[in-house]
Scaffold this motif. Structure first.
Motif, PDB file in Angstrom:
ATOM      1  N   PHE A  19      33.103  46.192  24.436  1.00  0.00           N
ATOM      2  CA  PHE A  19      32.012  45.041  23.933  1.00  0.00           C
ATOM      3  C   PHE A  19      32.172  44.707  22.887  1.00  0.00           C
ATOM      4  CE2 PHE A  19      28.015  42.700  22.951  1.00  0.00           C
ATOM      5  CZ  PHE A  19      27.891  42.303  24.571  1.00  0.00           C
ATOM      6  N   ARG A  20      32.147  45.881  22.196  1.00  0.00           N
ATOM      7  CA  ARG A  20      32.419  46.105  20.157  1.00  0.00           C
ATOM      8  C   ARG A  20      33.727  45.392  19.769  1.00  0.00           C
ATOM      9  NH1 ARG A  20      30.890  51.847  17.924  1.00  0.00           N
ATOM     10  NH2 ARG A  20      32.733  51.929  20.567  1.00  0.00           N
ATOM     11  N   PRO A  21      34.625  45.555  20.474  1.00  0.00           N
ATOM     12  CA  PRO A  21      36.368  44.608  20.234  1.00  0.00           C
ATOM     13  C   PRO A  21      35.875  42.688  20.744  1.00  0.00           C
ATOM     14  CG  PRO A  21      36.591  46.517  21.575  1.00  0.00           C
ATOM     15  CD  PRO A  21      35.259  46.438  21.895  1.00  0.00           C
ATOM     16  N   THR A  22      35.757  42.846  22.317  1.00  0.00           N
ATOM     17  CA  THR A  22      35.547  41.263  22.108  1.00  0.00           C
ATOM     18  C   THR A  22      34.693  40.667  21.494  1.00  0.00           C
ATOM     19  OG1 THR A  22      35.375  41.766  24.800  1.00  0.00           O
ATOM     20  CG2 THR A  22      34.160  39.658  24.425  1.00  0.00           C
ATOM     21  N   VAL A  23      33.411  41.307  20.959  1.00  0.00           N
ATOM     22  CA  VAL A  23      32.465  40.548  19.610  1.00  0.00           C
ATOM     23  C   VAL A  23      33.454  40.137  18.447  1.00  0.00           C
ATOM     24  CG1 VAL A  23      30.454  41.180  17.888  1.00  0.00           C
ATOM     25  CG2 VAL A  23      30.569  42.030  20.860  1.00  0.00           C
ATOM     26  N   SER A  24      34.258  41.535  17.896  1.00  0.00           N
ATOM     27  CA  SER A  24      34.700  40.953  17.053  1.00  0.00           C
ATOM     28  C   SER A  24      35.502  39.651  16.918  1.00  0.00           C
ATOM     29  CB  SER A  24      35.629  42.493  17.168  1.00  0.00           C
ATOM     30  OG  SER A  24      36.438  42.424  15.378  1.00  0.00           O
ATOM     31  N   ARG A  25      36.601  39.684  18.293  1.00  0.00           N
ATOM     32  CA  ARG A  25      37.186  38.138  18.340  1.00  0.00           C
ATOM     33  C   ARG A  25      36.578  37.588  18.472  1.00  0.00           C
ATOM     34  NH1 ARG A  25      40.947  42.692  21.548  1.00  0.00           N
ATOM     35  NH2 ARG A  25      39.031  42.650  23.378  1.00  0.00           N
ATOM     36  N   HIS A  26      35.730  37.489  19.342  1.00  0.00           N
ATOM     37  CA  HIS A  26      34.535  35.565  18.924  1.00  0.00           C
ATOM     38  C   HIS A  26      34.220  36.006  17.698  1.00  0.00           C
ATOM     39  CE1 HIS A  26      34.125  35.990  23.872  1.00  0.00           C
ATOM     40  NE2 HIS A  26      33.230  36.789  23.928  1.00  0.00           N
ATOM     41  N   ALA A  27      33.877  36.927  16.192  1.00  0.00           N
ATOM     42  CA  ALA A  27      33.584  36.565  15.229  1.00  0.00           C
ATOM     43  C   ALA A  27      35.058  36.271  15.227  1.00  0.00           C
ATOM     44  CB  ALA A  27      32.991  38.049  14.636  1.00  0.00           C
ATOM     45  N   MET A  28      36.072  36.535  14.910  1.00  0.00           N
ATOM     46  CA  MET A  28      37.181  36.201  14.501  1.00  0.00           C
ATOM     47  C   MET A  28      37.408  34.407  14.729  1.00  0.00           C
ATOM     48  SD  MET A  28      40.156  38.952  14.553  1.00  0.00           S
ATOM     49  CE  MET A  28      39.895  39.532  15.879  1.00  0.00           C
ATOM     50  N   GLU A  29      37.262  34.235  16.378  1.00  0.00           N
ATOM     51  CA  GLU A  29      37.407  32.778  16.687  1.00  0.00           C
ATOM     52  C   GLU A  29      36.662  31.528  15.704  1.00  0.00           C
ATOM     53  OE1 GLU A  29      36.541  32.700  20.660  1.00  0.00           O
ATOM     54  OE2 GLU A  29      38.868  34.144  21.396  1.00  0.00           O
ATOM     55  N   GLY A  31      34.925  32.733  13.225  1.00  0.00           N
ATOM     56  CA  GLY A  31      34.145  31.934  11.497  1.00  0.00           C
ATOM     57  C   GLY A  31      33.634  32.762  11.184  1.00  0.00           C
ATOM     58  N   VAL A  32      32.487  33.828  11.856  1.00  0.00           N
ATOM     59  CA  VAL A  32      31.338  34.038  11.388  1.00  0.00           C
ATOM     60  C   VAL A  32      31.524  35.793  10.517  1.00  0.00           C
ATOM     61  CG1 VAL A  32      30.019  33.594  12.780  1.00  0.00           C
ATOM     62  CG2 VAL A  32      31.337  35.216  13.227  1.00  0.00           C
ATOM     63  N   THR A  33      30.417  36.264   9.768  1.00  0.00           N
ATOM     64  CA  THR A  33      30.520  37.693   9.508  1.00  0.00           C
ATOM     65  C   THR A  33      29.589  38.286   9.435  1.00  0.00           C
ATOM     66  OG1 THR A  33      30.077  37.635   7.278  1.00  0.00           O
ATOM     67  CG2 THR A  33      32.269  36.561   7.090  1.00  0.00           C
ATOM     68  N   GLY A  34      29.981  39.914   9.512  1.00  0.00           N
ATOM     69  CA  GLY A  34      28.791  39.995   9.705  1.00  0.00           C
ATOM     70  C   GLY A  34      29.326  41.848  10.386  1.00  0.00           C
ATOM     71  N   THR A  35      29.251  42.597  11.648  1.00  0.00           N
ATOM     72  CA  THR A  35      29.008  43.638  11.436  1.00  0.00           C
ATOM     73  C   THR A  35      28.278  43.736  13.048  1.00  0.00           C
ATOM     74  OG1 THR A  35      26.573  44.829  11.521  1.00  0.00           O
ATOM     75  CG2 THR A  35      28.482  45.028   9.755  1.00  0.00           C
ATOM     76  N   VAL A  36      29.456  44.712  14.409  1.00  0.00           N
ATOM     77  CA  VAL A  36      28.601  45.135  15.412  1.00  0.00           C
ATOM     78  C   VAL A  36      28.606  47.064  16.008  1.00  0.00           C
ATOM     79  CG1 VAL A  36      31.003  45.281  16.384  1.00  0.00           C
ATOM     80  CG2 VAL A  36      28.715  45.711  18.168  1.00  0.00           C
ATOM     81  N   SER A  86      31.663  39.953   3.646  1.00  0.00           N
ATOM     82  CA  SER A  86      32.736  39.240   3.601  1.00  0.00           C
ATOM     83  C   SER A  86      33.846  39.529   4.634  1.00  0.00           C
ATOM     84  CB  SER A  86      33.527  40.057   2.757  1.00  0.00           C
ATOM     85  OG  SER A  86      34.038  41.149   2.610  1.00  0.00           O
ATOM     86  N   ASP A  87      33.448  40.087   5.714  1.00  0.00           N
ATOM     87  CA  ASP A  87      34.144  40.244   6.949  1.00  0.00           C
ATOM     88  C   ASP A  87      33.112  41.028   8.245  1.00  0.00           C
ATOM     89  OD1 ASP A  87      36.912  40.355   5.502  1.00  0.00           O
ATOM     90  OD2 ASP A  87      36.597  41.942   4.601  1.00  0.00           O
ATOM     91  N   PHE A  88      33.690  40.968   9.877  1.00  0.00           N
ATOM     92  CA  PHE A  88      32.636  41.387  10.179  1.00  0.00           C
ATOM     93  C   PHE A  88      33.745  42.415  10.626  1.00  0.00           C
ATOM     94  CE2 PHE A  88      31.629  41.373  14.461  1.00  0.00           C
ATOM     95  CZ  PHE A  88      30.146  41.036  15.040  1.00  0.00           C
ATOM     96  N   ASP A  89      33.125  43.289  10.828  1.00  0.00           N
ATOM     97  CA  ASP A  89      33.267  45.365  11.015  1.00  0.00           C
ATOM     98  C   ASP A  89      32.827  45.745  12.671  1.00  0.00           C
ATOM     99  OD1 ASP A  89      35.123  45.514   8.747  1.00  0.00           O
ATOM    100  OD2 ASP A  89      33.034  45.277   7.902  1.00  0.00           O
TER     101      ASP A  89
END
Length: 767
Positions: A19-29, A31-36, A86-89
């Motif tokens: 789940f977390r890797p998928t969330v990270s990929r959606h974030a990159m697609e 352009g959002v930043t944040g954390t999971v 500044s990033d999505f982590d």
């Protein structure tokens, strides 16, 4: 440009499914930043960006979750006080209290299967290949949140290459907790020899190919394995396991092999190839290659496809061994004991049953037998709920608070933990007549309480005072509620359908302890979550021999024949003419009835089936539970025809009686007249279904209730189920059926749990 921040909390099966890797990929697609972060009960996401970016991210999350995830709800709130990201982590998992969802084990995915057989891939022929979409979950879990250090994979430090994949969002193994390879993962070996890795796998394959038997450790325990096309090999396994007739499950190499051996339909193929890969009951083809000893006299086979990498490697490996494409793959245990899960148990309990034990050094934390299911009306119809399905919870609409533990039944045991409106049925445990299974129950309950962070306020168990399940329940020294067995069956069906209104429960099975101290088993119960009224039951009869009558159906047949005649000599002559038993045995039955020696009055539908099976000359004795009833069903399916209705279906009384004694006597006379036993077997099913429908109509006329729940082990019989469902629907009844909770005793834990939760909340309100 305006930027906003939202906090999303995602509930459901969101751990161990990438789940977390998928969330990270959606974030990159987007352009959002944040954390999971995994919180245990949920995944928490802080997402920051323009309103359009945040909405696009949330839409992607809702519409494109990981393939194995099951999102129950997303709680989205503004988070204006969040810092600037500044990033999505992906940040460190943080434990918190609340509802908890644990992923079941997931069968190997197609991507990993391709890599497994790609000589250029570094995981070529790796017996433990997995990714974020597949592999062990529940069975290796020590604690939540689900991270590698809280699984049995913590014993295998990742090599630099695996670690690089684990931490790289661009890979399929990003954050995959069981990730490993041939260099850093667990290893296969032959127990008691020096053979490891390739050498061990080839030796095990050769033993099977030459007609031997091996034990092999998989995801949830050991299997016993041999060539399913080799009559001699299967007969050898039966002799060693002392299992003369009970069907063995068959693992087939691929879907094409299943299509060659069995009749399939699209929904069956979808289930077989899905990520849960249960054992599915399918009609065998006469032209198939499976030997008769796999399932003697049974028109169906229990079929599954390989779900663990080592199982694929047993079929196909780069050595010179030519393997069959159909393998017996039956639970690795002594009859009555739980499935073996470690080397010590396997050596002690399976060593004399097999020629070699192929094991590995990854610890199994929780046993998980294979799930078994049938199909009814194009939907799954569960027989045994375990690997791939447990511990997926049931969410009820009632507004409950509190935590309870339901111990479940004595046979086919599974337990259930309830936390507010969520109910978590455990994997299959086994029959508690064996003390080893009792130990496995205690151990698994303890682990589930830890994983789910449960401290029960109340324990539920069966009404029977002498069951081992009752002893276990009493040992917790907590407030205890005892739930009548057949009522628990009805509640399990109601709960599976999330239906809480008054229901006509048709609960038919072997035996259960009644509130009046007699043996129940064919019951009509007007039920809701707070209690029941026994409105009707099948005609009672004397059951001589106690537990023996479950194995020797001729006893109940002889007893019921004595009820058909005023003259005992005439009854004795009839028993003799049907070759049910010796003259002395028949006289012993008559004496036991007269003196009430080891004889109980019973309304058991299971024993009624056994008696009819014996009386019709189909099966006098059973070598496993339900054998006589199954044989009667198979005969009935061959003899299906139009039947005239019986003149008597129910008799008035409080409670009323279904006229099953009249049905038995009617069939007996036709049997003595020389009619075809297979046609009479169908006439029994049709007559019993007509009695059930008449009983439901009577309860509706008296109460206005028009919803019926069909439950209990007898309703594993799909012929009886179909006949009842068709007639009830014609009469405008709403019919509640099981699907992913077994109708048999493996499902009673859910019914007990719902009753206990209702009881806890009612009495909390009173206090």
């Amino acid at each position: 440009m305006e930027r906003i921040t939202k906090r999303l909390r995602v509930y459901g099966i969101v751990q161990g499914v990438g789940f977390r890797p998928t969330v990270s990929r959606h974030a990159m697609e987007t352009g959002v930043t944040g954390t999971v972060c995994n919180k245990g009960p949920y995944v928490e996401i802080f997402v920051q960006g323009t309103p359009e970016q945040v909405q696009a991210f949330q839409t992607a999350l809702e519409t494109r979750p990981p393939r194995r995830a099951a999102i129950l709800k997303i709680d989205a709130k503004p988070a204006p006080e969040a810092p600037e990201y500044s990033d999505f982590d992906i940040i460190e998992s943080a434990k918190t209290k609340g509802e908890i969802f644990i992923s079941p084990d997931i069968a190997i995915c197609e991507d990993c299967k391709k890599e497994l057989y790609d000589p250029k891939d570094r995981r070529y022929l790796h017996p433990f290949i997995n990714c974020t979409c597949c592999g062990p979950r529940l069975t290796i879990l020590d604690a939540l949140p689900y991270d590698r250090e809280r699984t049995s994979m913590k014993a295998f430090p990742m090599c630099p290459q695996c670690a690089a994949e684990y931490y790289d969002p661009a890979t399929r193994r990003y954050d995959a907790q069981p990730v490993c390879c041939n260099d850093c993962g667990p290893e296969m070996y032959l127990l008691g020899t020096g053979e490891r890795g390739r050498e061990a796998i080839t030796k095990a394959r050769r033993i099977v190919a030459e007609g031997g038997v091996i034990a092999v450790k998989g995801i949830g325990g050991f299997h016993l394995c041999c060539d399913a096309t080799n009559q001699k090999a299967v007969t050898l396994l039966r002799a060693r396991k002392r299992r003369p007739a009970k069907p063995f499950a068959v693992m087939m190499r691929d879907l094409e092999t299943v299509q060659r051996e069995c009749d399939t339909i699209p929904v069956a193929e979808e289930i077989l190839t899905g990520h849960q890969k249960p054992i599915l009951l399918l009609k065998r083809k006469e032209t198939g290659s499976i030997c008769e000893a796999v399932a003697p006299g049974n028109p169906k086979l229990g079929v599954m496809l390989p779900y663990a990498p080592i199982q694929l490697l047993l079929f196909d490996y780069d050595d010179d061994v030519i393997m069959p494409d159909c393998l017996v793959m039956t639970s690795g245990n002594i009859s009555g004991a739980p499935i073996c899960r470690d080397d010590e148990e396997a050596a002690r309990e399976l060593g004399h049953l097999c020629d070699a034990i192929l094991s590995h050094d990854r610890m199994i934390r929780i046993r998980a037998d294979d799930t078994v299911m049938d199909l009814f009306e194009g939907k799954p119809y569960m027989i045994r709920r375990s690997r791939g399905y447990a511990p997926l919870p049931y969410l009820l609409s009632q507004d409950y608070e509190g935590q309870i533990l339901a111990i479940g039944g004595e046979l086919k045991n599974s337990f259930c933990i309830g936390s507010s409106g969520l109910f978590y049925p455990s994997p299959y445990v086994g029959d508690l007549e064996d003390i080893r299974t009792v130990r496995a129950l205690r151990e698994t309950v303890e682990r589930f309480q830890t994983l789910l962070e449960i401290q029960p306020q109340l324990v539920a168990c069966d009404l029977h005072p002498k069951y081992n399940s009752t002893v276990v329940a009493e040992s917790y020294h907590l407030p205890l509620v005892r739930v009548q067995h057949h009522y628990a069956h009805v509640l399990s069906c109601m709960a599976e359908n999330d239906y809480a209104e008054k229901t006509i429960g048709v609960s038919f099975d072997g035996t259960g302890y009644g509130t009046d101290g007699t043996i129940w088993g064919g019951e009509i119960l007007l039920s809701d979550y707070r209690g029941f009224q026994r409105r009707g039951h099948i005609a009672s009869f004397l059951q001589p021999g106690g537990d023996l009558s479950a194995k020797e159906g001729w006893r109940d047949a002889a007893s019921m024949i004595f009820d058909c005649y005023e003259d005992p000599v005439e009854a004795l002559n009839t028993i003799q003419s049907l070759n049910l038993c010796t003259e002395q045995e028949a006289k012993t039955i008559r004496m036991m009835r007269a003196r009430n020696l080891n004889t109980v009055r019973s309304t058991s539908a299971g024993r009624l089936y056994d008696a009819v099976s014996a009386m019709l000359g189909i099966r006098l004795n059973s070598t496993f539970e339900g054998e006589a009833a199954m044989s009667l069903q198979f005969a009935a399916e061959r003899g299906e025809h139009d039947c005239a209705p019986l003149s008597e279906l129910i008799r008035d009384g409080e409670p009323f009686a279904l006229a099953t004694d009249t049905l038995f006597q009617h069939l007996l006379q036709r049997r003595l007249n020389g009619e075809d036993p297979e046609e009479l077997a169908f006439a029994f099913h049709k007559g019993l279904a007509d009695c059930i429908v008449a009983a439901c109509e009577k309860v509706r006329a008296d109460t206005g209730v028009s919803t019926v729940a069909l439950t209990g082990g007898t309703f594993q019989n799909l012929l009886l189920l179909r006949l009842c469902v068709e007639e009830l629907r014609k009469r405008d009844f709403r019919v509640l059926l099981h699907s992913l909770i077994p109708p048999n005793d493996g499902g009673v834990c859910l019914g007990q749990a719902v009753y206990a939760m209702q009881y806890l909340n009612d009495h909390t309100e009173e206090d």
